[in-house]
Design a protein around this motif. Structure first.
Motif, mmCIF file in Angstrom:
data_model
loop_
_atom_site.group_PDB
_atom_site.id
_atom_site.type_symbol
_atom_site.label_atom_id
_atom_site.label_comp_id
_atom_site.label_asym_id
_atom_site.label_seq_id
_atom_site.Cartn_x
_atom_site.Cartn_y
_atom_site.Cartn_z
ATOM 1 N N UNK A 43 0.832 -1.204 0.000
ATOM 2 C CA UNK A 43 0.000 0.000 0.000
ATOM 3 C C UNK A 43 0.864 1.249 0.000
ATOM 4 N N UNK A 44 0.603 2.146 -0.943
ATOM 5 C CA UNK A 44 1.370 3.389 -1.065
ATOM 6 C C UNK A 44 2.079 3.456 -2.395
ATOM 7 N N UNK A 66 0.130 -3.388 -6.263
ATOM 8 C CA UNK A 66 0.163 -2.126 -5.538
ATOM 9 C C UNK A 66 -1.248 -1.571 -5.371
ATOM 10 N N UNK A 67 -1.445 -0.852 -4.268
ATOM 11 C CA UNK A 67 -2.686 -0.099 -4.074
ATOM 12 C C UNK A 67 -2.347 1.304 -3.585
ATOM 13 N N UNK A 84 2.630 -6.247 -11.086
ATOM 14 C CA UNK A 84 1.709 -7.095 -11.842
ATOM 15 C C UNK A 84 0.291 -6.529 -11.875
ATOM 16 N N UNK A 85 -0.026 -5.615 -10.966
ATOM 17 C CA UNK A 85 -1.368 -5.051 -10.945
ATOM 18 C C UNK A 85 -1.443 -3.867 -10.004
ATOM 19 N N UNK A 86 -2.437 -2.992 -10.226
ATOM 20 C CA UNK A 86 -2.618 -1.802 -9.402
ATOM 21 C C UNK A 86 -4.105 -1.552 -9.185
ATOM 22 N N UNK A 87 -4.477 -1.211 -7.949
ATOM 23 C CA UNK A 87 -5.861 -0.895 -7.598
ATOM 24 C C UNK A 87 -5.891 0.389 -6.764
ATOM 25 N N UNK A 118 2.845 0.863 3.510
ATOM 26 C CA UNK A 118 3.938 1.829 3.395
ATOM 27 C C UNK A 118 3.405 3.237 3.648
ATOM 28 N N UNK A 119 2.367 3.636 2.930
ATOM 29 C CA UNK A 119 1.776 4.968 3.107
ATOM 30 C C UNK A 119 1.005 5.023 4.414
ATOM 31 N N UNK A 120 0.921 6.216 4.995
ATOM 32 C CA UNK A 120 0.323 6.364 6.320
ATOM 33 C C UNK A 120 -1.158 5.980 6.337
#
Length: 428
Positions: A43-44, A66-67, A84-87, A118-120
């Motif tokens: 995440x991030x 990743x998101x 491989x993918x992003x949402x 990772x992101x807050x």
């Protein structure tokens, strides 16, 4: 305008890298094949440290998804060969139910084995949440509610460290401006600074020393801050010295991954430092921390060698970019039986920097010696985003992600303070 001027040069560099990757492909090492490849959700997506983790897991033979929140649908790291993918997901501070539902759906759809926040937005537990939304769906590299709350709360963290006999600055929890205005600074040997306990990307760089030269200036500054019971602050003794930052990936009270660097309030350069006092402080503190997660400590070390921890963030630190060439980072996250000394950056790991930050710093150069120092930092360092075999994020972060965020600010007529290419945001 500056980004537009840089665009053609970036395009040429990325095009040359793509051509070279294609020409040299027959000579590349065969892809890593692991017996049990994992699906990793991070995440991030907008952040460089997320890109580093994605590349690391991908190089080890795993699959990375990743998101990010819906605001960052435009992130440039989603174009990496390692992804491989992003949402996108709703912001949990605004729509907790929607965030939870979407996160769980992604975990099920992609058969996720490990989630790394990772992101807050993905780190802080919203009020009322007793366990992580993905508990029971996959392994989560994140401490439980109690530990996360203690680490993320600057005052609670200081009290915990003090109870362990570890050095921390004198600290006071502030929930009303009057507590500062009525404080007797005349009895103190050092000045103090105020920091928001909840994360504040803008004011975290404000290191105004208290008391100010006059009572009126002190009152004006303190009253300008959003201090309240719901938004508490910490008044912390200001200790002069060298600043350091660390990253630790932690499992059952032991670091599996660790690095230490010199630091500053706005950090965009990282270089390995061997500091036994700080590593011992971190080891002693983490010994009593249960669970699997990440902890990033900030320190001040005085000339007499005493290291004072000033805060801890329970998430990935950007200093992890120093592991760009380490082949075992994935193991430090995935192996529950990992033991022994924590992995540290390789001895041949070069300092990391962000080229567009360095280019902006040219306007601060006033002498030949300053220019030589600037060039030396570039020559001996490693650009944190650019990779010859994975160049598209370097183009898309700087000339898609950031320009669209700037244009969105312009559309809303919002002011902003700076562009942070490291975390991929326009800071307001």
């Amino acid at each position: 305008m500056l980004l537009a001027l840089a665009f053609p040069f970036n395009c040429v560099a990325v095009l040359l890298a793509l051509v070279w990757s294609w020409v040299s492909r027959p000579f590349h090492k065969a892809p890593v094949r692991v017996k049990s490849p994992k699906n990793i959700l991070i995440a991030g997506a907008r952040m460089t440290k997320t890109l580093l983790l994605a590349r690391t897991f991908h190089a080890a033979g795993h699959r990375v998804i990743l998101i990010d929140t819906e605001k960052f649908w435009l992130n440039g790291n989603q174009y990496s060969n390692a992804v491989a993918g992003f949402y996108t997901v709703p912001d949990p501070q605004k729509d907790l139910a929607g965030y939870t539902q979407k996160l769980q759906a992604i975990a099920q759809q992609e058969n996720i084995n490990l989630f790394i926040p990772v992101a807050i937005f993905s780190v802080v537990y919203p009020e009322g949440m007793e366990q992580h939304p993905l508990a029971g769906y996959c392994e989560v590299c994140h401490f439980d509610v109690a530990v996360t709350g203690m680490l993320d709360d600057k005052f609670a963290f200081a009290e915990k460290a003090r109870s362990l006999g570890l050095s921390v600055p004198k600290s006071f929890k502030i929930t009303a401006p009057e507590q500062v205005l009525n404080f007797d600074f005349s009895q103190e040997q050092r000045q103090y600074i105020l920091k928001s306990i909840p994360y504040d990307a803008c004011r975290r760089l404000n290191l105004t020393k208290l008391p100010c030269p006059t009572p009126e200036e002190t009152a004006a500054f303190v009253n300008s801050l959003p201090i309240s019971e719901k938004t508490p602050w910490i008044m912390q003794e200001f200790i002069p010295g060298q600043e350091y930052c660390t990253h630790s990936t932690v499992r059952s009270g032991q670091s599996t991954l660790y690095c230490c660097c010199e630091s500053s309030a706005f950090q965009v350069n990282y270089e390995i430092v061997d500091n036994p006092q700080i590593s011992e402080w971190v080891r002693r503190f983490l010994k009593g921390v249960d669970g699997f997660g990440q902890a990033s400590f900030d320190f001040i070390q005085t000339p007499d060698g005493t290291a004072y921890a000033i805060e801890c963030n329970p998430r990935t630190h950007s200093a992890i970019t120093l592991f760009y060439n380490h082949p075992q980072v994935a193991e430090a996250y995935l192996d529950p039986a990992f033991s022994g000394e924590p992995l540290e950056p390789l001895v041949n790991s070069r300092p990391t920097y962000w080229l567009y930050h360095e280019l902006w710093r040219l306007n601060e150069v006033r002498s030949l010696s300053q220019l030589q120092t600037w060039w030396r930092n570039i020559w001996r360092g490693k650009e944190a985003i650019f990779e010859v075999n994975d160049p598209l994020p370097f183009l898309m972060v700087h000339h898609w992600q950031i320009p669209l965020l700037v244009l969105d600010n312009l559309r809303k007529l919002q002011s902003w303070i700076r562009i942070d290419f490291n975390i991929g945001e326009v800071i307001r």
